[in-house]
Design a protein around this motif. Structure first.
Motif, PDB file in Angstrom:
ATOM      1  N   PRO A  50       0.646  -1.049   0.197  1.00 25.76           N
ATOM      2  CA  PRO A  50       0.041   0.200  -0.280  1.00 25.76           C
ATOM      3  C   PRO A  50       0.799   1.368   0.374  1.00 25.76           C
ATOM      4  O   PRO A  50       1.927   1.478   0.521  1.00 25.76           O
ATOM      5  CB  PRO A  50      -0.666  -0.207   1.451  1.00 25.76           C
ATOM      6  CG  PRO A  50       0.134  -0.695   2.156  1.00 25.76           C
ATOM      7  CD  PRO A  50       0.632  -1.498   1.470  1.00 25.76           C
ATOM      8  N   THR A  51       0.523   2.185  -0.379  1.00 25.29           N
ATOM      9  CA  THR A  51       1.353   3.727  -0.603  1.00 25.29           C
ATOM     10  C   THR A  51       0.848   3.898   1.381  1.00 25.29           C
ATOM     11  O   THR A  51       0.945   3.625   2.063  1.00 25.29           O
ATOM     12  CB  THR A  51      -0.359   4.613  -1.332  1.00 25.29           C
ATOM     13  OG1 THR A  51      -1.032   4.606  -0.231  1.00 25.29           O
ATOM     14  CG2 THR A  51      -0.528   4.184  -2.639  1.00 25.29           C
ATOM     15  N   LEU A  52       1.718   4.533   1.129  1.00 23.31           N
ATOM     16  CA  LEU A  52       2.561   4.828   2.665  1.00 23.31           C
ATOM     17  C   LEU A  52       1.806   5.984   3.118  1.00 23.31           C
ATOM     18  O   LEU A  52       1.534   5.735   4.951  1.00 23.31           O
ATOM     19  CB  LEU A  52       3.936   6.117   2.344  1.00 23.31           C
ATOM     20  CG  LEU A  52       5.027   6.261   3.473  1.00 23.31           C
ATOM     21  CD1 LEU A  52       4.756   5.713   4.516  1.00 23.31           C
ATOM     22  CD2 LEU A  52       5.943   7.357   3.372  1.00 23.31           C
ATOM     23  N   ASP A  53       0.657   7.579   2.810  1.00 23.12           N
ATOM     24  CA  ASP A  53      -0.629   7.731   2.965  1.00 23.12           C
ATOM     25  C   ASP A  53      -0.799   6.664   3.690  1.00 23.12           C
ATOM     26  O   ASP A  53      -1.443   7.016   5.647  1.00 23.12           O
ATOM     27  CB  ASP A  53      -1.199   8.556   2.845  1.00 23.12           C
ATOM     28  CG  ASP A  53      -1.295   7.940   1.291  1.00 23.12           C
ATOM     29  OD1 ASP A  53      -1.030   6.933   0.570  1.00 23.12           O
ATOM     30  OD2 ASP A  53      -2.342   8.585   1.173  1.00 23.12           O
ATOM     31  N   LYS A  54      -1.488   5.462   3.220  1.00 23.00           N
ATOM     32  CA  LYS A  54      -2.829   4.391   3.241  1.00 23.00           C
ATOM     33  C   LYS A  54      -2.225   3.637   5.126  1.00 23.00           C
ATOM     34  O   LYS A  54      -2.274   3.154   6.051  1.00 23.00           O
ATOM     35  CB  LYS A  54      -2.568   3.561   2.420  1.00 23.00           C
ATOM     36  CG  LYS A  54      -3.791   4.054   1.630  1.00 23.00           C
ATOM     37  CD  LYS A  54      -4.774   3.111  -0.008  1.00 23.00           C
ATOM     38  CE  LYS A  54      -5.306   3.730  -0.680  1.00 23.00           C
ATOM     39  NZ  LYS A  54      -4.969   5.219  -1.038  1.00 23.00           N
ATOM     40  N   VAL A  55      -0.298   3.457   4.656  1.00 22.27           N
ATOM     41  CA  VAL A  55       0.096   2.903   5.382  1.00 22.27           C
ATOM     42  C   VAL A  55       0.130   3.299   7.413  1.00 22.27           C
ATOM     43  O   VAL A  55      -0.666   2.555   7.979  1.00 22.27           O
ATOM     44  CB  VAL A  55       1.469   2.070   5.323  1.00 22.27           C
ATOM     45  CG1 VAL A  55       2.723   1.970   6.342  1.00 22.27           C
ATOM     46  CG2 VAL A  55       1.458   1.074   3.973  1.00 22.27           C
ATOM     47  N   TRP A  56       0.039   4.732   6.653  1.00 18.41           N
ATOM     48  CA  TRP A  56       0.345   5.623   7.372  1.00 18.41           C
ATOM     49  C   TRP A  56      -0.800   5.685   8.269  1.00 18.41           C
ATOM     50  O   TRP A  56      -0.815   5.645   9.654  1.00 18.41           O
ATOM     51  CB  TRP A  56       0.830   7.057   7.828  1.00 18.41           C
ATOM     52  CG  TRP A  56       0.442   7.942   8.555  1.00 18.41           C
ATOM     53  CD1 TRP A  56      -0.410   8.801   8.720  1.00 18.41           C
ATOM     54  CD2 TRP A  56       1.573   8.542   9.897  1.00 18.41           C
ATOM     55  NE1 TRP A  56      -0.077   9.672  10.028  1.00 18.41           N
ATOM     56  CE2 TRP A  56       1.165   9.638  10.455  1.00 18.41           C
ATOM     57  CE3 TRP A  56       2.778   7.781  10.260  1.00 18.41           C
ATOM     58  CZ2 TRP A  56       1.568   9.976  11.613  1.00 18.41           C
ATOM     59  CZ3 TRP A  56       3.590   8.118  10.978  1.00 18.41           C
ATOM     60  CH2 TRP A  56       3.122   9.501  11.670  1.00 18.41           C
ATOM     61  N   ASN A  57      -2.298   5.816   8.112  1.00 11.98           N
ATOM     62  CA  ASN A  57      -3.496   5.638   8.557  1.00 11.98           C
ATOM     63  C   ASN A  57      -3.906   4.921   9.150  1.00 11.98           C
ATOM     64  O   ASN A  57      -3.969   4.776  10.535  1.00 11.98           O
ATOM     65  CB  ASN A  57      -4.280   6.075   7.420  1.00 11.98           C
ATOM     66  CG  ASN A  57      -4.537   7.871   7.025  1.00 11.98           C
ATOM     67  OD1 ASN A  57      -3.863   8.040   7.476  1.00 11.98           O
ATOM     68  ND2 ASN A  57      -4.628   8.247   5.614  1.00 11.98           N
TER      69      ASN A  57
END
Length: 82
Positions: A50-57
């Motif tokens: 997954p993209t970093l923003d999705k990982v972060w969220n």
């Protein structure tokens, strides 16, 4: 490491923290601002990293320290190098 191996480690951690927090996959998806389908595809291996923003969220909702993801990835990489 391949994208599949990275995703596998991420999914293991997400499942651990999701169960620890006692929330459903759908609730996690809603609170993290992602689709339930994304989480399902990650879990089933039909979606790569997954993209970093999705990982972060996702990590934020689960109170999952991102350093654990990095540490686990480093350990797995060392295992694969043997």
């Amino acid at each position: 490491m391949s994208p599949e191996e990275i995703t596998e480690v991420f999914v293991e951690l997400v499942e651990h923290y999701r169960k620890k927090k006692g929330i459903s996959q759908n609730k996690l998806a809603t609170e993290a601002g992602v689709t339930g389908g994304l989480l399902s595809r990650l879990k089933n291996g039909t979606r790569k990293t997954p993209t970093l923003d999705k990982v972060w969220n996702i990590a934020k909702v689960l109170d999952m320290p991102l350093y654990q993801l990095v540490t686990k990835l480093q350990s797995k990489e060392k295992e694969l190098a043997k």
